[in-house]
Design a protein around this motif. Structure first.
Motif, PDB file in Angstrom:
ATOM      1  N   UNK A 289       0.840  -1.190   0.000  1.00 35.96           N
ATOM      2  CA  UNK A 289       0.000   0.000   0.000  1.00 35.96           C
ATOM      3  C   UNK A 289       0.874   1.239   0.000  1.00 35.96           C
ATOM      4  N   UNK A 290       0.531   2.180  -0.855  1.00 36.26           N
ATOM      5  CA  UNK A 290       1.355   3.384  -0.962  1.00 36.26           C
ATOM      6  C   UNK A 290       1.193   4.295   0.255  1.00 36.26           C
ATOM      7  N   UNK A 291       0.118   4.103   1.025  1.00 35.25           N
ATOM      8  CA  UNK A 291      -0.099   4.941   2.199  1.00 35.25           C
ATOM      9  C   UNK A 291       0.120   4.211   3.510  1.00 35.25           C
ATOM     10  N   UNK A 292       0.853   3.097   3.479  1.00 30.25           N
ATOM     11  CA  UNK A 292       0.989   2.254   4.675  1.00 30.25           C
ATOM     12  C   UNK A 292       1.656   2.972   5.835  1.00 30.25           C
TER      13      UNK A 292
ATOM     14  N   UNK B  25      -5.328  10.851  -4.186  1.00 30.50           N
ATOM     15  CA  UNK B  25      -4.590   9.703  -3.667  1.00 30.50           C
ATOM     16  C   UNK B  25      -3.485   9.251  -4.601  1.00 30.50           C
ATOM     17  N   UNK B  26      -3.256   9.978  -5.690  1.00 31.37           N
ATOM     18  CA  UNK B  26      -2.265   9.564  -6.670  1.00 31.37           C
ATOM     19  C   UNK B  26      -2.921   9.024  -7.922  1.00 31.37           C
ATOM     20  N   UNK B  27      -2.136   8.792  -8.937  1.00 35.14           N
ATOM     21  CA  UNK B  27      -2.662   8.273 -10.195  1.00 35.14           C
ATOM     22  C   UNK B  27      -3.117   9.383 -11.131  1.00 35.14           C
ATOM     23  N   UNK B  28      -3.818   9.000 -12.170  1.00 29.06           N
ATOM     24  CA  UNK B  28      -4.246   9.930 -13.200  1.00 29.06           C
ATOM     25  C   UNK B  28      -5.427  10.766 -12.731  1.00 29.06           C
ATOM     26  N   UNK B  29      -5.359  12.069 -12.946  1.00 30.66           N
ATOM     27  CA  UNK B  29      -6.457  12.961 -12.583  1.00 30.66           C
ATOM     28  C   UNK B  29      -6.427  14.190 -13.470  1.00 30.66           C
ATOM     29  N   UNK B  30      -7.603  14.728 -13.751  1.00 30.91           N
ATOM     30  CA  UNK B  30      -7.699  15.968 -14.522  1.00 30.91           C
ATOM     31  C   UNK B  30      -7.541  17.192 -13.628  1.00 30.91           C
ATOM     32  N   UNK B  31      -7.668  16.985 -12.314  1.00 33.66           N
ATOM     33  CA  UNK B  31      -7.662  18.066 -11.335  1.00 33.66           C
ATOM     34  C   UNK B  31      -8.732  19.118 -11.650  1.00 33.66           C
ATOM     35  N   UNK B  32      -9.815  18.657 -12.206  1.00 34.13           N
ATOM     36  CA  UNK B  32     -10.981  19.489 -12.504  1.00 34.13           C
ATOM     37  C   UNK B  32     -12.238  18.773 -12.011  1.00 34.13           C
TER      38      UNK B  32
END
Length: 511
Positions: free
Chosen positions: A32-35, A439-446
């Motif tokens: 987990x990336x947030x462990x 939380x990370x990954x692909x996002x448009x931030x819109x």
């Protein structure tokens, strides 16, 4: 022994399933990336107590041997480092694995709870009711059930010795169609993930796999009825009585209960059997004088009690406020009676519910005397239900803080959220936005929250009721300076466990 590696094991659904698989004899590891984030340790620590090794989400797990299966959820992207490192290893979606484990476990009666809103709470509520009835159920939930937190378990999984297995079935990624439970409860139908027609199709496909019957809320029933198998057993619940109602709420109200009365000299008086006056006040003069604004006693302590009456006149003191909780209890009552429990016993069992972490969760008082609550509400229906429950608790102002759980869902719900929350706001209430959780990954931030705020303010007569803060530090200053005794602050949002710590910080508590 099959070795399962969970990618994203710290997620609320994945962690519970990992615990269940470890209990069922599988070898379990995960990443987990947030462990290492403090807000996630309550889940990660419990998994490690079960002997589950947690790796960074960088593909390094492969150095210790290749697992038999990679377990993933819809949130995991194809380019994830664990997928890349495990090229050639078979994959299984978490829902498919859960269906497999249910079959292998041999439960006599499996019950799936789904719907757009409230499924985690009702899963917990049903499991607790069965526990109260002595049935010792197993349970897998998308939330931490307070009564089941302890030892090796974070609270989203419970291992029981009884014949019942209660679990939450997620509609957001349509994975519920992989399940074939004995019974199902569908609570409602909303549009925070996709359009209503598509959700009706998904629920119809799911119900085709349910073996023995389903409890359906009225709107859900009317929409899916053309898709039901001929002769499929259904029990329908109604928010208000109809001529054809099977199970309905005949009344819901908030009662004021007198807990203590003190004389003007400070002595605590003994309560009369009626509960609304001191035993020395034989004719009820105090209550009569209070109508005209006069007092003949020192003070009294009172509490508000939510009460529902179901079809047939059966009354229930609800463990939490809100009409939605009355509907939750009604759905469970209908299911429990169906599977053979005595109706009188079910009412008693439903009056005790310790609640769910981050569901109408009391965090404490601010220094100024405002009460703070923490809630997972993250779509328009849940936010409005939460807001109305806050309103029932008193007459003060409400500061409703909402952190959207992602940019895409925020964009999808922005118009519906405004239309539903705006009529609920009184002049001095505030609905406050925080930046969407990323939380990370692909996002448009819109869409940007500043743009949504400007849109909302342009559409209403009192634009000051909508606010946006770019960070929690500025928001904290505002909330602590503006709130007063009797006001309520509620922190709402999904996926980000640090919101619970933030709510506690407003009360001066350290996370």
């Amino acid at each position: 022994m099959t070795h399962l590696h969970f990618i994203g094991i710290g997620g609320i659904g994945m962690s519970g399933l990992a615990a269940m698989c470890a209990d069922s004899g599988y070898t379990v590891t995960g990443s987990d990336r947030g462990a290492e984030r403090p807000e996630n340790r309550r889940i990660i620590d419990a998994l490690e107590l079960q002997g589950i090794r947690i790796y960074p989400q960088d593909g390094s797990y492969i150095r210790d041997g290749r697992p038999d299966l990679l377990v993933y959820s819809t949130a995991i992207e194809e380019g994830n480092a664990d997928f890349v490192a495990g090229a050639g290893i078979d994959r299984i979606h978490r829902s498919q694995l859960l269906e497999r484990v249910i079959r292998e476990s041999g439960f006599e009666c499996s019950i799936a709870v789904t719907g757009s809103c409230g499924k985690s709470t009702v899963t917990a509520y049903l499991a607790e009711a069965l526990t109260n009835l002595g049935a010792d159920p197993s349970c897998l939930d998308g939330a931490l059930i307070k009564r089941f937190i302890g030892g090796r378990y974070a609270g989203n999984y419970r291992h029981g010795a009884g014949k019942y297995f209660v679990f939450e079935a997620d509609e957001s990624d349509k994975s519920l169609v992989n399940y074939s439970p004995d019974y199902a409860i569908i609570l409602n139908l909303g549009c925070d993930h996709y359009e209503k027609d598509e959700l009706v199709r998904v629920f119809g496909e799911f119900l085709a796999k349910v073996k023995k019957g389903a409890v359906l809320e009225r709107e859900v029933y009317e929409l899916v009825r053309p898709r039901l198998k001929p002769g499929f057993p259904v029990r329908v619940i109604d928010a208000s009585p109809r001529p054809d109602s099977q199970f309905a709420i005949e009344e819901y109200r908030i009662l004021t209960r007198t807990d203590a009365i003190y004389s003007q000299g400070g002595r605590r008086e003994r309560l009369a059997p009626s509960g609304d006056r001191a035993v020395t006040d034989t004719i009820g003069a105090t209550n009569l004088l209070s109508i005209y604004g006069m007092r003949s006693e020192g003070f009294r302590l009172e509490s508000r009690l939510p009460v529902a009456r179901f079809t047939g006149g059966r009354k229930l003191e609800l463990p939490q406020p809100g009409f939605h909780m009355a509907m939750n209890a009604l759905a469970i009552d209908a299911l429990l009676e169906w599977i053979g429990f005595d109706p009188a016993g079910t009412i008693e069992a439903l009056e005790r519910f310790d609640g769910v972490w981050r569901r109408n969760d009391y965090a404490g008082l601010t220094a100024s005397g405002a009460t703070v609550y923490d809630d997972y509400a993250h779509n328009p229906e849940k936010i409005v239900s939460c807001f109305r429950a806050m309103r029932e608790m008193g007459d003060g102002n409400i500061y409703a803080v909402f952190q959207p759980h992602g940019y895409a869902p925020f964009g999808f719900m922005r118009d519906q959220l405004y239309l539903e929350i705006e009529p609920e706001l009184r002049n001095n209430d505030r609905f406050i936005l925080l930046p969407p959780y990323y939380a990370g990954g692909t996002s448009s931030f819109r869409p940007k929250p500043e743009e949504v705020l400007a849109d909302w303010q342009s559409r209403c007569r009192r634009p000051e009721r909508f606010m946006y803060f770019p960070n929690r530090e500025l928001l904290t200053d505002f909330l602590l300076l503006q709130s007063k005794p009797g006001d309520r602050i509620v922190i709402m949002g999904a996926r980000d466990n640090s919101l619970s710590d933030y709510a506690a910080s407003l009360t001066g508590e350290k996370p």
